[in-house]
Design an enzyme around this catalytic site. Structure first.
Site, PDB file in Angstrom:
ATOM      1  N   GLU A   1     -16.130   6.521   5.894  1.00 25.18           N
ATOM      2  CA  GLU A   1     -15.328   5.810   6.900  1.00 25.18           C
ATOM      3  C   GLU A   1     -15.236   6.703   8.126  1.00 25.18           C
ATOM      4  OE1 GLU A   1     -11.222   5.250   5.753  1.00 25.18           O
ATOM      5  OE2 GLU A   1     -11.036   7.261   4.936  1.00 25.18           O
TER       6      GLU A   1
ATOM      7  N   LYS B   1      -2.658   7.102   1.440  1.00 26.46           N
ATOM      8  CA  LYS B   1      -2.388   7.338   2.859  1.00 26.46           C
ATOM      9  C   LYS B   1      -1.315   8.416   2.934  1.00 26.46           C
ATOM     10  CE  LYS B   1      -2.255   4.528   7.011  1.00 26.46           C
ATOM     11  NZ  LYS B   1      -3.305   5.188   7.756  1.00 26.46           N
TER      12      LYS B   1
ATOM     13  N   ARG C   1       0.836  -1.214   0.000  1.00 21.82           N
ATOM     14  CA  ARG C   1       0.000   0.000   0.000  1.00 21.82           C
ATOM     15  C   ARG C   1       0.866   1.257   0.000  1.00 21.82           C
ATOM     16  NH1 ARG C   1      -4.543   0.582   4.545  1.00 21.82           N
ATOM     17  NH2 ARG C   1      -2.712   1.000   5.831  1.00 21.82           N
TER      18      ARG C   1
HETATM   19  N1  PXG Z   1      -9.183   4.852   7.377  1.00 16.86           N
HETATM   20  C1  PXG Z   1      -8.248   5.786   7.621  1.00 16.86           C
HETATM   21  C2  PXG Z   1      -8.488   7.178   7.193  1.00 16.86           C
HETATM   22  C3  PXG Z   1      -7.055   5.415   8.260  1.00 16.86           C
HETATM   23  O1  PXG Z   1      -6.119   6.334   8.490  1.00 16.86           O
HETATM   24  C4  PXG Z   1      -7.877   3.151   8.409  1.00 16.86           C
HETATM   25  C5  PXG Z   1      -9.023   3.563   7.755  1.00 16.86           C
HETATM   26  C6  PXG Z   1      -7.706   1.696   8.751  1.00 16.86           C
HETATM   27  O2  PXG Z   1      -6.761   1.096   7.875  1.00 16.86           O
HETATM   28  P1  PXG Z   1      -5.838  -0.131   8.307  1.00 16.86           P
HETATM   29  O3  PXG Z   1      -5.061  -0.456   7.070  1.00 16.86           O
HETATM   30  O4  PXG Z   1      -4.971   0.353   9.429  1.00 16.86           O
HETATM   31  O5  PXG Z   1      -6.749  -1.216   8.710  1.00 16.86           O
HETATM   32  C7  PXG Z   1      -6.863   4.085   8.660  1.00 16.86           C
HETATM   33  C8  PXG Z   1      -5.604   3.679   9.363  1.00 16.86           C
HETATM   34  C9  PXG Z   1      -3.480   6.661  14.328  1.00 16.86           C
HETATM   35  C10 PXG Z   1      -3.525   5.532  13.356  1.00 16.86           C
HETATM   36  O6  PXG Z   1      -2.358   7.010  14.732  1.00 16.86           O
HETATM   37  C11 PXG Z   1      -4.446   5.518  12.337  1.00 16.86           C
HETATM   38  C12 PXG Z   1      -4.461   4.471  11.414  1.00 16.86           C
HETATM   39  C13 PXG Z   1      -3.590   3.432  11.547  1.00 16.86           C
HETATM   40  C14 PXG Z   1      -2.685   3.453  12.562  1.00 16.86           C
HETATM   41  C15 PXG Z   1      -2.630   4.512  13.494  1.00 16.86           C
HETATM   42  O7  PXG Z   1      -4.526   7.211  14.661  1.00 16.86           O
HETATM   43  N2  PXG Z   1      -5.377   4.550  10.436  1.00 16.86           N
END
Ligand code: PXG
Length: 290
Positions: free
Chosen positions: A182, A149, A50
């Site tokens: 989301e 991301k 990703r």
């Molecule tokens: N949507 C968004 C906008 C994210 O930033 C997810 C969904 C979930 O994706 P994953 O691949 O992790 O299942 C994310 C991921 C934090 C933090 O510090 C945020 C994420 C991951 C790790 C830490 O708040 N977001």
């Protein structure tokens, strides 16, 4: 803590990047949040895949091969004696001039931090979360695709502030058409009559790695999995609701905009997925110490 920057390890207080880095000046860069469980990096390949897709989308050339970033991530865990932890991988556009032209940035920087994260209080996993829909809508694909991301998280941060101001830990973000996209750092799911539903990527959801894992676990458990456009009405009338993310894992949701979801406590399908998810995280992933 030892922090990886461009091939070298630095102590925390010496781990610094330039104030001219466009990652700082413009949020020009990308990142990944990855977990280690039980001495293994969970879904490492998927996260690095990703990262490369995000890089491609913003025309950022990562100055390392895929395999070398994987190896550096594992080595950073080893340097910090991590068995269970959280890894933040950042690639910035690099130092350039004042002026947003990315061509002034000669060399992107790769940063890897391996530490800990506790996103939400533990009791919320038992009780379930109370969340709200906020006024800030998710970015348009045509402006800044939510699949990337990127280091540009202001859209999410504004929504998070709106949730926090209302006494909530997380916010539901709609897209410009009014469909559920989301949450600020999590994907959202509902269970309705044995079906697992989550917004499609086209609604403005990140291609979440936990999202995909949960969809696979649900399919194996015999649930019908689909990705229709969802409205707030669909959330309010769900049997169960939960959020997924690398940091959050699976968080049950019991109230949305003042409406109680299902029985008002974490439901049986959610609890079963949580158990399966924990089993998987403990037993799979790239070994750090072999
Ligand atoms: N949507 C968004 C906008 C994210 O930033 C997810 C969904 C979930 O994706 P994953 O691949 O992790 O299942 C994310 C991921 C934090 C933090 O510090 C945020 C994420 C991951 C790790 C830490 O708040 N977001």
């Amino acid at each position: 803590m030892k922090i990886y920057i461009d091939g070298k390890y630095y102590d925390e207080r010496n781990a610094k990047i330039s104030v001219f880095d466009h990652g700082l000046l413009y949020g020009d860069g990308i990142f990944e949040g990855i977990r280690a469980y039980n001495g293994r990096v969970f879904k490492l390949k998927e996260h690095i895949d990703r990262l490369f897709y995000s890089a491609k989308a913003i025309l950022l050339e990562i100055p390392m091969a895929h395999a070398d970033i994987m190896a550096a991530t594992v080595e950073t865990c080893r340097q910090n004696r991590i068995r269970d932890g959280y890894i933040r991988l950042v690639v910035t556009r690099g130092a350039g001039t004042l002026g947003l032209n990315p061509r002034s940035c000669k060399q992107p920087s790769v940063i890897i931090i391996a530490g800990k994260i506790q996103l939400y209080p533990q009791e919320l996993y038992q009780q379930g979360m109370d969340i709200i829909t906020v006024p800030t809508t998710r970015n348009l694909h045509s402006a800044l695709n939510p699949a990337i991301k990127s280091l540009n998280y202001l859209n999410n941060i504004l929504a998070k502030i709106e949730a926090n101001n209302a006494g909530c830990e997380e916010a539901i973000m709609l897209n410009a058409a009014g469909f559920v996209a989301e949450c600020t750092g999590d994907n959202i799911f509902v269970i309705k009559e044995g079906h697992l539903l989550t917004p499609p990527l086209s609604a403005g959801a990140l291609y979440g790695i936990t999202r995909r894992t949960v969809m696979e676990l649900a399919a194996q458990a015999g649930l019908a999995v689909s990705e229709p456009d969802l409205t707030r009405y669909d959330l309010f009338n769900a049997d169960e609701c939960f959020l997924t993310g690398t940091a959050a894992e699976i968080m049950p949701v019991v109230k949305i905009d003042g409406r109680t979801i299902g029985a008002g406590k974490p439901g049986p399908v959610t609890r079963n997925l949580v158990t399966q998810y924990h089993t998987l995280t403990k037993a799979s992933g790239q070994p750090i110490y072999e």
